[in-house]
Design an enzyme around this catalytic site. Structure first.
Site, PDB file in Angstrom:
ATOM      1  N   THR A 159       0.817  -1.232   0.000  1.00 27.57           N
ATOM      2  CA  THR A 159       0.000   0.000   0.000  1.00 27.57           C
ATOM      3  C   THR A 159       0.850   1.281   0.000  1.00 27.57           C
ATOM      4  O   THR A 159       2.026   1.248   0.346  1.00 27.57           O
ATOM      5  CB  THR A 159      -0.956  -0.023   1.223  1.00 27.57           C
ATOM      6  N   LYS A 185       2.302  -4.701   3.733  1.00 28.54           N
ATOM      7  CA  LYS A 185       3.560  -3.959   3.552  1.00 28.54           C
ATOM      8  C   LYS A 185       3.185  -2.519   3.216  1.00 28.54           C
ATOM      9  O   LYS A 185       2.915  -2.171   2.074  1.00 28.54           O
ATOM     10  CB  LYS A 185       4.358  -4.583   2.402  1.00 28.54           C
ATOM     11  N   GLU A 260      -4.478  -1.101  -8.042  1.00 29.87           N
ATOM     12  CA  GLU A 260      -5.117   0.222  -7.990  1.00 29.87           C
ATOM     13  C   GLU A 260      -4.012   1.237  -8.198  1.00 29.87           C
ATOM     14  O   GLU A 260      -3.190   1.462  -7.311  1.00 29.87           O
ATOM     15  CB  GLU A 260      -5.743   0.461  -6.605  1.00 29.87           C
ATOM     16  N   CYS A 295      -5.217   9.572  -5.576  1.00 30.64           N
ATOM     17  CA  CYS A 295      -5.178   8.860  -6.865  1.00 30.64           C
ATOM     18  C   CYS A 295      -6.289   9.329  -7.784  1.00 30.64           C
ATOM     19  O   CYS A 295      -6.116   9.395  -8.992  1.00 30.64           O
ATOM     20  CB  CYS A 295      -5.318   7.374  -6.619  1.00 30.64           C
ATOM     21  N   GLU A 394       0.548  12.203 -14.136  1.00 22.13           N
ATOM     22  CA  GLU A 394       0.041  12.391 -12.778  1.00 22.13           C
ATOM     23  C   GLU A 394       1.083  13.140 -11.943  1.00 22.13           C
ATOM     24  O   GLU A 394       2.223  12.695 -11.837  1.00 22.13           O
ATOM     25  CB  GLU A 394      -0.225  11.022 -12.147  1.00 22.13           C
TER      26      GLU A 394
HETATM   27  N1  NAD Z   1      -5.982   3.790  -7.381  1.00 24.47           N
HETATM   28  C1  NAD Z   1      -5.934   3.960  -6.084  1.00 24.47           C
HETATM   29  O1  NAD Z   1      -6.820   3.574  -5.349  1.00 24.47           O
HETATM   30  C2  NAD Z   1      -4.743   4.635  -5.459  1.00 24.47           C
HETATM   31  C3  NAD Z   1      -4.823   5.038  -4.127  1.00 24.47           C
HETATM   32  C4  NAD Z   1      -3.725   5.668  -3.557  1.00 24.47           C
HETATM   33  C5  NAD Z   1      -2.572   5.891  -4.313  1.00 24.47           C
HETATM   34  N2  NAD Z   1      -2.524   5.479  -5.605  1.00 24.47           N
HETATM   35  C6  NAD Z   1      -1.324   5.732  -6.430  1.00 24.47           C
HETATM   36  O2  NAD Z   1      -0.160   5.503  -5.662  1.00 24.47           O
HETATM   37  C7  NAD Z   1       0.907   6.328  -6.117  1.00 24.47           C
HETATM   38  C8  NAD Z   1       1.560   7.018  -4.942  1.00 24.47           C
HETATM   39  O3  NAD Z   1       1.906   6.096  -3.989  1.00 24.47           O
HETATM   40  P1  NAD Z   1       3.402   5.610  -3.759  1.00 24.47           P
HETATM   41  O4  NAD Z   1       4.341   6.691  -4.188  1.00 24.47           O
HETATM   42  O5  NAD Z   1       3.470   5.070  -2.383  1.00 24.47           O
HETATM   43  O6  NAD Z   1       3.535   4.430  -4.830  1.00 24.47           O
HETATM   44  P2  NAD Z   1       4.756   3.435  -4.991  1.00 24.47           P
HETATM   45  O7  NAD Z   1       4.411   2.598  -6.157  1.00 24.47           O
HETATM   46  O8  NAD Z   1       6.041   4.137  -4.955  1.00 24.47           O
HETATM   47  O9  NAD Z   1       4.710   2.557  -3.654  1.00 24.47           O
HETATM   48  C9  NAD Z   1       3.578   1.816  -3.278  1.00 24.47           C
HETATM   49  C10 NAD Z   1       4.016   0.635  -2.430  1.00 24.47           C
HETATM   50  O10 NAD Z   1       4.778  -0.258  -3.222  1.00 24.47           O
HETATM   51  C11 NAD Z   1       5.995  -0.554  -2.572  1.00 24.47           C
HETATM   52  N3  NAD Z   1       7.011  -0.875  -3.573  1.00 24.47           N
HETATM   53  C12 NAD Z   1       7.853  -0.027  -4.223  1.00 24.47           C
HETATM   54  N4  NAD Z   1       8.656  -0.724  -5.062  1.00 24.47           N
HETATM   55  C13 NAD Z   1       8.298  -2.024  -4.966  1.00 24.47           C
HETATM   56  C14 NAD Z   1       8.748  -3.217  -5.594  1.00 24.47           C
HETATM   57  N5  NAD Z   1       9.731  -3.214  -6.494  1.00 24.47           N
HETATM   58  N6  NAD Z   1       8.144  -4.381  -5.259  1.00 24.47           N
HETATM   59  C15 NAD Z   1       7.144  -4.407  -4.359  1.00 24.47           C
HETATM   60  N7  NAD Z   1       6.693  -3.316  -3.714  1.00 24.47           N
HETATM   61  C16 NAD Z   1       7.260  -2.132  -4.016  1.00 24.47           C
HETATM   62  C17 NAD Z   1       6.287   0.689  -1.759  1.00 24.47           C
HETATM   63  O11 NAD Z   1       7.206   0.433  -0.743  1.00 24.47           O
HETATM   64  C18 NAD Z   1       4.900   1.032  -1.247  1.00 24.47           C
HETATM   65  O12 NAD Z   1       4.572   0.226  -0.136  1.00 24.47           O
HETATM   66  C19 NAD Z   1       0.276   7.306  -7.065  1.00 24.47           C
HETATM   67  O13 NAD Z   1       0.531   6.942  -8.406  1.00 24.47           O
HETATM   68  C20 NAD Z   1      -1.215   7.171  -6.786  1.00 24.47           C
HETATM   69  O14 NAD Z   1      -2.048   7.520  -7.829  1.00 24.47           O
HETATM   70  C21 NAD Z   1      -3.578   4.842  -6.185  1.00 24.47           C
HETATM   71  C1  2ZO Z   2     -11.445   9.648  -2.224  1.00 23.15           C
HETATM   72  N1  2ZO Z   2     -10.695   9.340  -1.026  1.00 23.15           N
HETATM   73  C2  2ZO Z   2     -11.554   8.985   0.064  1.00 23.15           C
HETATM   74  C3  2ZO Z   2      -9.973  10.523  -0.687  1.00 23.15           C
HETATM   75  C4  2ZO Z   2      -9.836   8.190  -1.185  1.00 23.15           C
HETATM   76  C5  2ZO Z   2      -8.860   8.257  -2.290  1.00 23.15           C
HETATM   77  C6  2ZO Z   2      -8.022   7.022  -2.367  1.00 23.15           C
HETATM   78  C7  2ZO Z   2      -6.884   7.208  -3.246  1.00 23.15           C
HETATM   79  O1  2ZO Z   2      -5.976   7.981  -3.150  1.00 23.15           O
END
Ligand code: NAD
Ligand code: 2ZO
Ligand code: NA
Length: 504
Positions: A159, A185, A260, A295, A394
């Protein structure tokens, strides 16, 4: 100002119901993005710890106290966790703000949502008992059949940091409701509240190994989880590039994944809206809530040309009124972004937009009154064209880009002009037009005359590069269930496909 002296607990990994030092004993500093100060540290798991956690999870599934529980029993645990989250809401919310820079108001709302999500899945866990075994009538005298819904097994939940505890709980609650054993994680950039969830599980007596929490770096802790042969599924929320890596690792073992990912969601504003202020506030909320680190943020404003100037004028008035401060301050509405890396990334997007010829209508810099912390002004960018980076990529920060349109067809084309497909919003009082947009938008979430409201009962997820699979609602639970068909031959007659040797 809330009490910033809430002590940061020094935790270990939560494995098999106990706190356990990582095998390699490494730790990662916790940085408060509002002050840039190190305020504690979290344990850094590696492949060795992943193996131990997977073993603990497999044991939990084999033990009667978790593997053979009814949904009703699991619902009791989920409700106990929800009650503890509410009991500790104030401390948890403060910790979330100190760790992620989220405003205290938003952190407190997240804790309510976290408790609500556990309660929602408690109800679904109970309801699962009567749906566990569903007879299927074949109108046959020879066969009796039924379909079982079983826990999928050991699941890995990876996450992000933007809603550190809430994004984790969107997966943890349905996974536990389904009867899976989970390994969470969280993001290394904000893990405190996920570790506190471990303490809550310990306090309420969740059977050991049902939930394990491994903090650590992505490649070192998340990587081995995604490629582990005894992890039955990975549910991931995060960025597109990491999503691809996880899918690649999982594909080697034909391990199912749900992803996601990010977005570049549109908000289309028509000139028939009655109230510019209402539309302006939703537009603001859609991009500046959680400092734009959402997101589903509606980061592309597509406004009808006839009202563009009046609407932008109104947007500016609302934007200038946003209080930017330490997230623990009363009425703060915009805190810092999560990290130095994110701060640099957001400012680079703004400077690239400028070099590509766009106009920074408002913001674009660090606020003058804040000398420390990863703060970026709420930013509105105009004179954007569809080949610019700011239109396509993004940002994940408080940056809105704006384009105008004349006709409905043009608006739809602009809205769908993105590789992503998470969310889309339309503001108009014409019901038929809103229906046409609902059909035309290429995304998984549609908002009409609003942006961002989210409910546990509704599916959350996207299409195109925003990923696949759905969190929340009954779909979130199905993610963690194995569907098993059972066919029983009930006839006393022989099958008579082969010639019987007794008839020779
Ligand atoms: N669609 C949704 O519901 C949603 C919700 C929240 C955030 N997001 C997206 O998340 C992104 C921002 O979050 P972030 O910067 O934490 O993303 P990220 O991809 O950098 O990290 C997400 C998770 O993946 C882990 N990770 C990183 N490299 C990995 C690997 N090689 N193998 C396994 N795990 C690994 C990280 O430690 C973290 O726990 C944005 O693009 C956002 O749009 C999407
Ligand atoms: C719309 N909420 C509740 C802010 C959740 C967004 C989840 C993704 O970032
Ligand atoms: Na942090």
């Amino acid at each position: 100002m809330a009490n910033r002296n809430v002590p940061i607990p020094r935790r270990q990994l939560y494995i098999g119901g106990e706190w356990r030092e990582p095998v390699k004993k490494n730790r990662i500093p916790i940085i408060n993005p509002a002050t840039e100060e190190i305020i504690g540290d979290i344990p850094a798991a590696t492949a060795e710890d992943v193996d131990i956690a997977v073993e603990a999870a497999r044991k939990a599934i084999a033990r009667d106290d978790w593997g053979s529980t009814t949904g009703a029993k699991r619902a009791k645990y989920l409700r106990a966790i929800a009650a503890k989250v509410l009991e500790k809401k104030s401390v948890l919310a403060t910790l979330e703000s100190l760790d992620s820079g989220k405003t205290l108001f938003e952190s407190a709302a997240d804790m309510d949502d976290v408790a609500g999500c556990f309660e929602y899945y408690a109800d679904l866990a109970e309801a699962l008992d009567s749906r566990r075994k569903i007879p299927v009538n074949l109108n046959s005298d020879s066969f009796k059949t039924y379909v079982l819904r079983e826990p999928l097994g050991v699941v890995g939940l990876i996450t992000p940091w933007n809603y550190p505890l809430l994004m984790a709980i969107w997966k943890v609650a349905p996974a536990l409701a389904a009867g899976c054993a989970a390994i969470l994680k969280p993001s290394e950039l904000a893990s405190i509240t996920c570790l506190e969830l471990g303490e809550i599980c310990r306090e309420i007596g969740l059977p050991s190994g049902a939930l394990n929490i491994l903090t650590g770096l992505g490649p070192e802790a998340g990587g081995p989880l995604a490629s582990h042969p005894h992890v039955d599924k990975i549910s991931f929320t995060g960025s597109g590039p990491t999503g691809s890596k996880i899918m690649t690792a999982a594909a080697q073992l034909v391990k199912p994944v749900s992803l996601e990912l990010g977005g570049k969601s549109p908000i289309v504003v028509f000139d028939d809206i009655d109230n510019l202020d209402i539309a302006a506030e939703w537009t603001l909320f859609g991009i500046f809530a959680n400092t734009g680190q959402v997101c589903s943020a509606t980061s592309r404003l597509i406004v009808q040309e006839s009202i563009a100037s009046a609407f932008l004028d109104r947007l500016l008035k609302w934007t200038k009124n946003i209080k930017i401060s330490d997230p623990l301050e009363e009425d703060c509405k915009l805190g810092p972004v999560v990290s130095a890396g994110q701060y640099e990334k957001v400012l680079k997007f703004i400077s690239n937009a400028k070099s590509e010829g766009a106009t920074i209508l408002y913001g674009g810099k660090r606020p003058q009154h804040l000398k420390k912390g990863y703060y970026v002004q709420p930013t509105i960018i105009t004179d954007v064209n569809t080949s610019m980076e700011i239109w396509k990529e993004e940002v994940f920060g408080p940056v809105l880009c704006v384009k105008t349109f004349k006709t409905e067809e043009e608006a739809i084309e602009l809205a769908n002009d993105t590789k992503y497909g998470l969310a889309a919003a339309v503001m108009s009082k014409d019901v038929r037009r809103c229906e046409r947009f609902t059909k035309a938008f290429q995304s998984g979430i549609i908002w009409i005359n609003c942006s961002q409201p989210t409910f546990n009962q509704l599916p959350w997820g996207g299409k195109k590069r925003s990923g696949f699979g759905r969190d929340l609602g009954e779909w979130g639970l199905e993610n963690f269930l194995n569907i098993k068909q059972v066919t029983e031959y009930t006839s006393a007659e022989p099958w008579a496909f082969y010639k019987s040797p007794s008839k020779n």
